[in-house]
Design an enzyme around this catalytic site. Structure first.
Site, mmCIF file in Angstrom:
data_model
loop_
_atom_site.group_PDB
_atom_site.id
_atom_site.type_symbol
_atom_site.label_atom_id
_atom_site.label_comp_id
_atom_site.label_asym_id
_atom_site.label_seq_id
_atom_site.Cartn_x
_atom_site.Cartn_y
_atom_site.Cartn_z
ATOM 1 N N ASP A 21 0.847 -1.206 -0.105
ATOM 2 C CA ASP A 21 0.111 0.077 -0.011
ATOM 3 C C ASP A 21 0.872 1.296 0.008
ATOM 4 O OD1 ASP A 21 -1.639 2.083 0.603
ATOM 5 O OD2 ASP A 21 -2.080 1.534 2.570
ATOM 6 N N ASN A 23 -0.061 4.438 -0.495
ATOM 7 C CA ASN A 23 -0.368 5.558 -0.191
ATOM 8 C C ASN A 23 -1.484 5.931 1.189
ATOM 9 O OD1 ASN A 23 -2.853 4.218 -0.772
ATOM 10 N ND2 ASN A 23 -3.557 5.572 -2.251
ATOM 11 N N ASP A 25 -3.693 4.215 2.631
ATOM 12 C CA ASP A 25 -5.116 4.145 2.713
ATOM 13 C C ASP A 25 -5.790 2.832 3.078
ATOM 14 O OD1 ASP A 25 -4.606 2.691 0.536
ATOM 15 O OD2 ASP A 25 -6.214 3.637 -0.979
ATOM 16 N N ASP A 29 -1.812 -1.330 -3.881
ATOM 17 C CA ASP A 29 -1.968 -0.655 -5.173
ATOM 18 C C ASP A 29 -0.914 -1.116 -6.022
ATOM 19 O OD1 ASP A 29 -0.061 1.163 -4.071
ATOM 20 O OD2 ASP A 29 -1.448 2.148 -2.991
ATOM 21 N N ASP A 98 -5.512 -10.760 -14.958
ATOM 22 C CA ASP A 98 -6.588 -11.678 -14.962
ATOM 23 C C ASP A 98 -7.676 -11.241 -15.626
ATOM 24 O OD1 ASP A 98 -8.462 -13.530 -13.437
ATOM 25 O OD2 ASP A 98 -7.234 -13.096 -11.517
ATOM 26 N N ASP A 200 -10.442 -16.471 -15.767
ATOM 27 C CA ASP A 200 -11.450 -16.892 -14.538
ATOM 28 C C ASP A 200 -12.581 -17.783 -15.052
ATOM 29 O OD1 ASP A 200 -11.932 -16.032 -11.520
ATOM 30 O OD2 ASP A 200 -13.819 -15.024 -12.714
ATOM 31 N N GLU A 264 -8.178 -21.212 -15.288
ATOM 32 C CA GLU A 264 -8.689 -21.600 -14.045
ATOM 33 C C GLU A 264 -9.828 -22.774 -14.305
ATOM 34 O OE1 GLU A 264 -11.356 -20.507 -10.007
ATOM 35 O OE2 GLU A 264 -11.970 -19.538 -11.896
ATOM 36 N N HIS A 326 -6.130 -17.495 -4.112
ATOM 37 C CA HIS A 326 -7.124 -16.489 -3.203
ATOM 38 C C HIS A 326 -8.285 -17.117 -2.993
ATOM 39 C CE1 HIS A 326 -8.036 -16.299 -7.530
ATOM 40 N NE2 HIS A 326 -9.208 -15.678 -6.992
ATOM 41 N N ASP A 327 -8.685 -18.426 -3.285
ATOM 42 C CA ASP A 327 -9.959 -18.982 -2.980
ATOM 43 C C ASP A 327 -9.797 -20.013 -1.992
ATOM 44 O OD1 ASP A 327 -11.249 -17.355 -4.779
ATOM 45 O OD2 ASP A 327 -10.839 -18.650 -6.662
HETATM 46 C C1 NOJ Z 1 -13.116 -17.650 -9.405
HETATM 47 C C2 NOJ Z 1 -12.212 -16.528 -8.843
HETATM 48 O O1 NOJ Z 1 -10.924 -17.034 -8.320
HETATM 49 C C3 NOJ Z 1 -13.140 -16.057 -7.443
HETATM 50 O O2 NOJ Z 1 -12.107 -15.417 -6.718
HETATM 51 C C4 NOJ Z 1 -14.094 -15.486 -7.804
HETATM 52 O O3 NOJ Z 1 -15.142 -14.979 -6.788
HETATM 53 C C5 NOJ Z 1 -15.020 -16.355 -8.737
HETATM 54 N N1 NOJ Z 1 -14.179 -17.072 -9.876
HETATM 55 C C6 NOJ Z 1 -16.158 -15.341 -9.437
HETATM 56 O O4 NOJ Z 1 -15.290 -14.467 -10.517
#
Ligand code: NOJ
Length: 523
Positions: A21, A23, A25, A29, A98, A200, A264, A326-327
Site C-alpha cells: 500500500d 499511499n 489508505d 495498489d 486476470d 477466470d 482456472e 486467493h480462493d
Molecule cells: C473464481 C475466482 O478465483 C474467484 O475469486 C471469484 O470469486 C469467482 N471466480 C467469480 O469470479
C-alpha cells in the site's frame, strides 16, 4: 518471446489489494507492486499474475468488472500499469492480467443497457429468460455462492443468470458481439505488453443454449462432482467453450505465438482438464490442477494425481502445480497445519515437480491464514455463510514485509484486512537468515532450472515417502512423522529442507528425518 517460456517460468500470484500500500489508505495498489519488484527479482520470479486490477465496484473484489479497459482508481491508473509492465520487464519479469469473461459487474454499462429494456442493444449480451408459469426461475441452476443462479429483474419481468453473486451477471457467450468485444479486450492488454492472462471460470463461460436443468447428483457421484446436490452438466464445461479458447489463442498469436493463457480450469476429472489444452496446442497452454490444490498433503494421494497427469497429458500439455490461491486456504495452513517442516517440504515439492509452479504471495515465507472475526470479514461468501464457512479473507490478508507496525504493507492503522503475525513471519527477517523458508524458496527456484525439462519418474519407496527422479536429480520427501530410509541411492544433497545437510555426500541409502526432504544429485 522464447518458445514455451512459460514451461521454465515460476509464476507468482499477487493479490494487489494486499501486496503493498503505497499511499497509506490501507489498500494495496500498483505502486505497491512496483515497490516490491526487487523482492521478486531477488527471489528468481520471472512472471507475475495480478488478480483483477480493472475498474470494479468490488462486490467480489475485482471479479466484478465495470470497465475492462481501465484500472480501478484504488489501485492507480493505466499509466501506472504501463510503468509497472516496463519496470518489471527491465528486471526480467513478465506481467499477466486476470481476465474475467464469465460475467461482468451489474454496474458495467453493457448490463445497465441490457436490463433497461427487452429491445436494448446489449439485451442479448447477457442470459435472460422468462419465469416458469408459476413465476419461479427458468431452470434449477444454482449459484456457486449460494441460492438460485437467477435473479428476477422487475423492469422487464425476466430473470438474468449469475453463476456467482447477483451483482455478477453472466455474459451470453452465444452472442458474437460478446466474443468480438473480448477479442478487443485481449488486444487492448496485449498492446500494453501483458504476457498473458489467467482466465477466470475458464471451464464455465459457455452455458447450454437451451438452459436445460442440471441433473440431481446421486450417491454414486463422487463428492467433487456434486455441487449443492447437482451435477453441473449444463451450466458448466460445455463443449462449445473450446471454440472460444481457440479463438483467444488466435488473437494471442497475432501478437506472439507464445502469449500465455492460464485457465482456472475448475474441473475434478483429469480427462476434462486435458481437453482444455486442445488437440494440438491450440487452446490454453496451462490449466490449474484443482484436485492437486485441494488434495490432502499425503504422498499417496498427491503422487497418484501426478501419475495420472503423466499418463493422460499429451505431449504438448504441460502441468501446473500450486498449493495456495486467493480462493483456498494457504498451503501453510491447509496442507501443513502451520508446521514449518511441512511448509518446507511443500515448497520443495511444488518447485521440483515437472510443470510450472504458481506460488501465491507469501508462500515464500510460509505465510499462514489469519483467523478473522465476523466483523472483520470482507468476502461476500464468508459474510453470507458465517459461521459455517468464514470465506476467503483469511488467505487474502496483507503481505508481511517486516515486523514494524503495518508489516511494511501499510502506514495506515486500518488495513482493509487484519495483518497476521508479522513480528514472527516477515520477509525482512527471513532475508537476513540464510536458513529461512524464504532462502529455501529462492534456492529451490534457482536449482529447478537445472532439471526444468527433465522427465519425472516415481521410484518405489516406503509408505509415507515420495521419491522421484528428474534427470540426474532425485527428490526424496518424507511426508510422515517417522524417520525413513530410502535404499539404492547415492550422491550429493544439493538442498535439504532443514539446510543442515546441503552439500553432504552419502552412499548406501538415504536416511530422512520426519518431514524432511532433499534434492539429491545422484551418482
Ligand atoms: C473464481 C475466482 O478465483 C474467484 O475469486 C471469484 O470469486 C469467482 N471466480 C467469480 O469470479
Amino acid at each position: 518471446m522464447p518458445k514455451n517460456w512459460w514451461r521454465d517460468a515460476v509464476i507468482y500470484q499477487i493479490y494487489p489489494r494486499s501486496f503493498g500500500d503505497s499511499n497509506g489508505d490501507g489498500i494495496g495498489d500498483l505502486q505497491g507492486v512496483f515497490d516490491h519488484l526487487d523482492h521478486l527479482a531477488w527471489l528468481g520470479i520471472d512472471t507475475v499474475w495480478l488478480n483483477p486490477v480493472m475498474a470494479s465496484p468490488n462486490t467480489d473484489f475485482g471479479y466484478d468488472v465495470a470497465d475492462y479497459c481501465d484500472i480501478n482508481p484504488e489501485y492507480g491508473t493505466l499509466d501506472d500499469f504501463d510503468r509497472l509492465v516496463k519496470e518489471a520487464d527491465s528486471r526480467g519479469i513478465r506481467v499477466m492480467n486476470d481476465l474475467v469473461p464469465n460475467h461482468t459487474s451489474d454496474q458495467h454499462p453493457w448490463f445497465a443497457d441490457s436490463r433497461s429494456s427487452k429491445d436494448a442493444v446489449h439485451r442479448d449480451w447477457y442470459v435472460w429468460a422468462d419465469p416458469k408459469p408459476d413465476g419461479s426461475p427458468p431452470n434449477n441452476w444454482l449459484s456457486e455462492f449460494g441460492g438460485d443462479a437467477w435473479t428476477l429483474d422487475e423492469t422487464t419481468g425476466q430473470y438474468y443468470l449469475h453463476l456467482f453473486l447477483p451483482t455478477q451477471p453472466d455474459l451470453n457467450w452465444w452472442n458474437d458481439d460478446v466474443r468480438n468485444a473480448f477479442d478487443d479486450i485481449l488486444r487492448f492488454w496485449f498492446d500494453r505488453g501483458v504476457a498473458g492472462f489467467r482466465v477466470d471460470v475458464c471451464h464455465a463461460i459457455v452455458k447450454d443454449k437451451d438452459l436445460r436443468d442440471n441433473p440431481q447428483a446421486t450417491d454414486e457421484d463422487p463428492p467433487t462432482v456434486r455441487v449443492f446436490g447437482q451435477r453441473r452438466v449444463y451450466s458448466a464445461n460445455r463443449p462449445e467453450v473450446h471454440d472460444v479458447l481457440k479463438q483467444w489463442r488466435k488473437v494471442g498469436r497475432t501478437f506472439d505465438p507464445e502469449r500465455l493463457f492460464l485457465g482456472e480450469t475448475y474441473v475434478w476429472d483429469m480427462q476434462q482438464l486435458v481437453a482444455f489444452y486442445g488437440a494440438r496446442d491450440n487452446e490454453i497452454q496451462l490449466g490449474f490442477n484443482i484436485p492437486f490444490v485441494h488434495a490432502r498433503f499425503d504422498p499417496g494421494l498427491m503422487s497418484d494425481i501426478v501419475g495420472n497427469v503423466q499418463k493422460l497429458f499429451p505431449r504438448h500439455a504441460w502441468p501446473v502445480w500450486t498449493g495456495s490461491n486467493h480462493d483456498a486456504k494457504r498451503l501453510a495452513t491447509r496442507w501443513c497445519d502451520g508446521d514449518e517442516r511441512k511448509v518446507r517440504l511443500a515448497l520443495m515439492l511444488l518447485l521440483t515437480l515437472r510443470g510450472t509452479p504458481v506460488l501465491y504471495y507469501g508462500d515464500e515465507i510460509g505465510l499462514r491464514d489469519v483467523d478473522l472475526t465476523q466483523d472483520e470479514l470482507r468476502d461476500p461468501v464468508g459474510i453470507r455463510f458465517w459461521p459455517a464457512y468464514s470465506g476467503r479473507d483469511g488467505g487474502r490478508t496483507p503481505m508481511q514485509w517486516s515486523a514494524e507496525r503495518g508489516a511494511g504493507f501499510t502506514t495506515s492503522s486500518d488495513p482493509w484486512l487484519p495483518i497476521g503475525d508479522a513480528d514472527v513471519t516477515n520477509v525482512e527477517a527471513q532475508r537476513s537468515d540464510e536458513g529461512s523458508v524464504l532462502h529455501l524458496t529462492r534456492d529451490l527456484i534457482a536449482l529447478r532450472k537445472e532439471f526444468v525439462s527433465a522427465t519425472y519418474s516415481k521410484r518405489t519407496s516406503p509408505d509415507g515417502t515420495w521419491v522421484y527422479r528428474r534427470g540426474k536429480h532425485v527428490i526424496a520427501l518424507n511426508m510422515s512423522d517417522e524417520p525413513q530410509k530410502i535404499s539404492r541411492i547415492r550422491g550429493v544433497i544439493r538442498i535439504s529442507t532443514t539446510r543442515e545437510r546441503d552439500g553432504q555426500s552419502f552412499a548406501g541409502g538415504l536416511s530422512l528425518d520426519g518431514w524432511e526432504g532433499v534434492v539429491v544429485e545422484a551418482s
